[in-house]
Design a protein around this motif. Structure first.
Motif, short mmCIF file in Angstrom:
data_model
loop_
_atom_site.label_atom_id
_atom_site.label_comp_id
_atom_site.label_asym_id
_atom_site.label_seq_id
_atom_site.Cartn_x
_atom_site.Cartn_y
_atom_site.Cartn_z
N PRO A 97 62.15 -8.12 25.96
CA PRO A 97 63.09 -8.34 25.07
C PRO A 97 64.19 -7.29 24.92
CG PRO A 97 61.03 -7.59 24.11
CD PRO A 97 61.01 -7.52 25.39
N LEU A 98 64.02 -6.13 25.13
CA LEU A 98 65.01 -5.01 25.13
C LEU A 98 65.40 -4.44 26.52
CD1 LEU A 98 63.42 -3.18 22.00
CD2 LEU A 98 65.34 -4.90 22.15
N GLY A 99 65.11 -4.91 27.46
CA GLY A 99 65.50 -4.70 28.77
C GLY A 99 65.04 -3.33 29.35
N TRP A 100 63.96 -2.89 28.65
CA TRP A 100 63.36 -1.60 29.23
C TRP A 100 62.72 -1.56 30.52
CZ3 TRP A 100 60.49 -0.05 23.71
CH2 TRP A 100 61.80 0.20 22.73
N LYS A 101 61.92 -2.84 30.48
CA LYS A 101 61.30 -3.15 32.01
C LYS A 101 62.03 -3.21 33.00
CE LYS A 101 57.22 -5.21 29.68
NZ LYS A 101 56.26 -6.61 29.64
N SER A 102 63.33 -3.56 32.94
CA SER A 102 64.12 -3.74 33.97
C SER A 102 64.75 -2.49 34.42
CB SER A 102 65.40 -4.82 33.37
OG SER A 102 64.98 -6.05 33.08
N LYS A 103 64.84 -1.46 33.51
CA LYS A 103 65.43 -0.11 33.85
C LYS A 103 64.34 0.40 34.66
CE LYS A 103 68.48 0.15 29.77
NZ LYS A 103 68.56 0.95 28.52
N LEU A 104 62.95 0.04 34.66
CA LEU A 104 61.98 0.79 35.11
C LEU A 104 61.97 0.25 36.56
CD1 LEU A 104 59.22 0.85 32.35
CD2 LEU A 104 60.46 2.84 33.23
N VAL A 105 62.17 -0.89 36.66
CA VAL A 105 62.19 -1.76 37.93
C VAL A 105 63.47 -1.05 38.77
CG1 VAL A 105 62.83 -3.81 39.21
CG2 VAL A 105 61.08 -3.82 36.96
N GLU A 106 64.63 -1.00 38.21
CA GLU A 106 65.67 -0.26 38.95
C GLU A 106 65.30 1.08 39.21
OE1 GLU A 106 69.02 -0.41 36.12
OE2 GLU A 106 69.06 -2.63 36.24
N SER A 107 64.53 1.78 38.64
CA SER A 107 64.32 3.19 38.79
C SER A 107 62.92 3.06 39.81
CB SER A 107 63.88 4.21 37.67
OG SER A 107 62.58 3.63 36.80
N GLY A 108 62.48 2.01 40.08
CA GLY A 108 61.48 1.87 40.96
C GLY A 108 60.01 2.37 40.44
N SER A 109 59.77 2.71 39.20
CA SER A 109 58.66 2.77 38.43
C SER A 109 57.42 2.01 38.18
CB SER A 109 59.11 3.52 36.89
OG SER A 109 59.91 4.41 36.93
N ILE A 110 58.33 0.72 38.29
CA ILE A 110 57.32 -0.30 38.30
C ILE A 110 58.07 -1.37 39.49
CG2 ILE A 110 56.46 -0.19 35.83
CD1 ILE A 110 58.25 -2.53 35.17
N LYS A 111 57.02 -2.56 39.89
CA LYS A 111 57.29 -3.66 40.50
C LYS A 111 58.45 -4.65 39.80
CE LYS A 111 53.36 -3.36 43.40
NZ LYS A 111 52.17 -4.23 43.92
N GLN A 112 58.84 -5.40 40.63
CA GLN A 112 59.94 -6.50 40.04
C GLN A 112 59.04 -7.31 39.19
OE1 GLN A 112 63.34 -6.71 41.07
NE2 GLN A 112 63.36 -8.27 39.41
N LEU A 113 59.79 -7.80 38.04
CA LEU A 113 59.15 -8.58 37.06
C LEU A 113 59.23 -10.14 37.68
CD1 LEU A 113 61.14 -7.32 34.01
CD2 LEU A 113 58.82 -6.68 34.53
N SER A 114 58.00 -10.52 37.27
CA SER A 114 57.66 -12.05 37.85
C SER A 114 57.26 -12.94 36.66
CB SER A 114 56.59 -11.96 38.87
OG SER A 114 56.20 -13.35 39.05
N PRO A 115 57.82 -13.88 36.35
CA PRO A 115 57.39 -14.69 34.97
C PRO A 115 55.77 -15.28 35.26
CG PRO A 115 59.00 -15.80 36.59
CD PRO A 115 58.90 -14.50 37.01
N GLY A 116 55.50 -15.45 36.43
CA GLY A 116 54.14 -15.93 36.73
C GLY A 116 53.91 -17.55 36.47
N SER A 117 55.20 -18.08 36.35
CA SER A 117 55.16 -19.56 35.60
C SER A 117 55.99 -20.37 36.77
CB SER A 117 55.59 -19.76 34.52
OG SER A 117 55.61 -21.02 33.83
N SER A 118 55.27 -21.74 36.93
CA SER A 118 56.27 -22.52 37.62
C SER A 118 57.42 -23.35 37.08
CB SER A 118 55.26 -23.76 38.16
OG SER A 118 54.75 -24.37 37.23
N VAL A 119 57.50 -23.03 35.62
CA VAL A 119 58.47 -23.72 34.98
C VAL A 119 59.90 -22.84 35.02
CG1 VAL A 119 57.19 -24.62 33.18
CG2 VAL A 119 58.05 -22.50 32.92
#
Length: 367
Positions: A97-119
């Motif tokens: 909701p606040l873009g914190w996870k995306s910043k962690l993805v850009e820094s390489g701290s976590i893997k790419q976010l995946s919605p895990g849904s087929s919709v």
């Protein structure tokens, strides 16, 4: 009655009118609004898949649950999720909701976010920017129709989450803009009303055409708090509730409807208000020194009371004086009136003269 609400959202509004909008309110005493929201979402999805609705699809703004949750919900209702990309879009405000996870993805701290849904999902990284959310909703709705002229339903699973990050006036203004948009078919959202000030709930109810309030079957008494009876009532309110709907009509009048529901493993079930709960409510009335109910004899005596405006008749014809002279008065002279008694004698100037409104006596009330 819940089915009537679903059909109203399914049929939408006429062209040139604001789209019908539903607010689903609940409180901590009976926090079952998410179940009602899921039921309405499933019903509208079923209508659209079976082509029973003029709407092209649904745009879901997910704040409280993940897109995967709603995919599993539709699957559990037997709705084809494979074809959902043609009629179901999700604006994901839950994952980041606040873009914190995306910043962690850009820094390489976590893997790419995946919605895990087929919709089909569009990720929102800043829920504070309502203008971006509004444009994303309209963009997803435009994708539901090839020519971009189709109309779509908007569902918001939690307005309360929106109010955590933005002001009431901003949220109300953006929802009002959506409701007046010519491509929006209908809207509905849920709200935990006891988390906000009264002015916030009043503002959202004002811009909605229907308000559904989730109430407990029986309200626990404060004086009984902590005992086993009160705990039993609280447990019952976690599975059952009362569905109270207020509908604003075009003429300004408000229609009120009531229904009970209970939550099962297979979903939510609605039923008319039962007499059992009325008996439970009466049993919780505090004991007093006097009787609040009437006996049979007291009811009969009350029915025999003669009201002053009722005609008794007594077997005779009821005559209503209209201000004209009676036939007897035309032949006989007017009797002398005792000066000690006050009396007003009035004769109409002509029989052709229509009686005035202030001349009508109370005798014309034949009840």
């Amino acid at each position: 009655m819940a089915e009537w609400v679903c059909r109203t959202l399914r049929d939408g509004g006429l062209e040139g009118e604001h789209a019908p909008a539903l607010t689903i309110n609940d409180t901590i005493s009976c926090s079952l609004a998410p179940f009602v929201f899921d039921h309405i979402l499933s019903q509208l999805s079923s209508f659209i898949v079976s082509q029973k609705s003029p709407s092209n699809g649904i745009v879901l703004v997910a704040f409280a649950q993940s897109p995967l949750y709603y995919e599993q919900l539709l699957k559990s209702k037997g709705i084809d999720v494979v074809s959902s990309n043609l009629w179901f879009k999700v604006l994901d405000c839950y994952t980041d909701p606040l873009g914190w996870k995306s910043k962690l993805v850009e820094s390489g701290s976590i893997k790419q976010l995946s919605p895990g849904s087929s919709v089909q999902v569009k990720l929102c990284k800043n829920v504070k920017d309502l203008d971006a959310i509004l444009s994303s909703v309209l963009e997803l709705g435009k994708e539901l129709s090839g020519d971009g002229k189709g109309r779509f339903v908007i569902a918001i699973d939690s307005i309360s989450e929106m109010l955590r990050h933005t002001s009431v006036s901003s949220v109300a203004a953006h929802i009002s803009n959506l409701r007046s948009h010519d491509r929006v078919f209908s809207l509905f959202w849920s709200l935990h009303s006891d988390l906000h000030e009264k002015r916030a709930t009043a503002a959202l109810e004002y811009i909605s055409s229907m308000k559904a309030t989730i109430e407990p079957i029986v309200h626990p008494e404060d004086r009984q708090r902590g005992n086993s009876e009160n705990l039993s009532l609280m447990e019952r309110n976690l599975r059952r509730g009362k569905f109270c709907v207020h509908v604003k009509r075009r003429n300004g009048r408000v229609r009120m409807m009531f229904e009970e529901f209970h939550v099962e493993k297979s979903g939510i079930k609605f039923a008319p208000v039962s007499s059992e709960n009325e008996i439970i409510a009466q049993s919780l009335v505090p004991k007093v020194q006097f009787n609040l109910q009437l006996s049979e004899k007291e009811r009969d005596d009350r029915a025999k009371v003669v009201l002053p405006f009722e005609h008794q008749g007594n077997g005779k014809n009821i005559e209503i004086y209209d201000g004209r002279k009676s036939p007897d008065d035309t032949n006989n002279s007017v009797e002398k009136v005792d000066s000690s008694r006050g009396e007003i004698v009035y004769f109409r100037d002509s029989d052709d003269e229509m009686p005035d409104s202030d001349e009508d006596p109370d005798d014309d009330l034949d009840i």
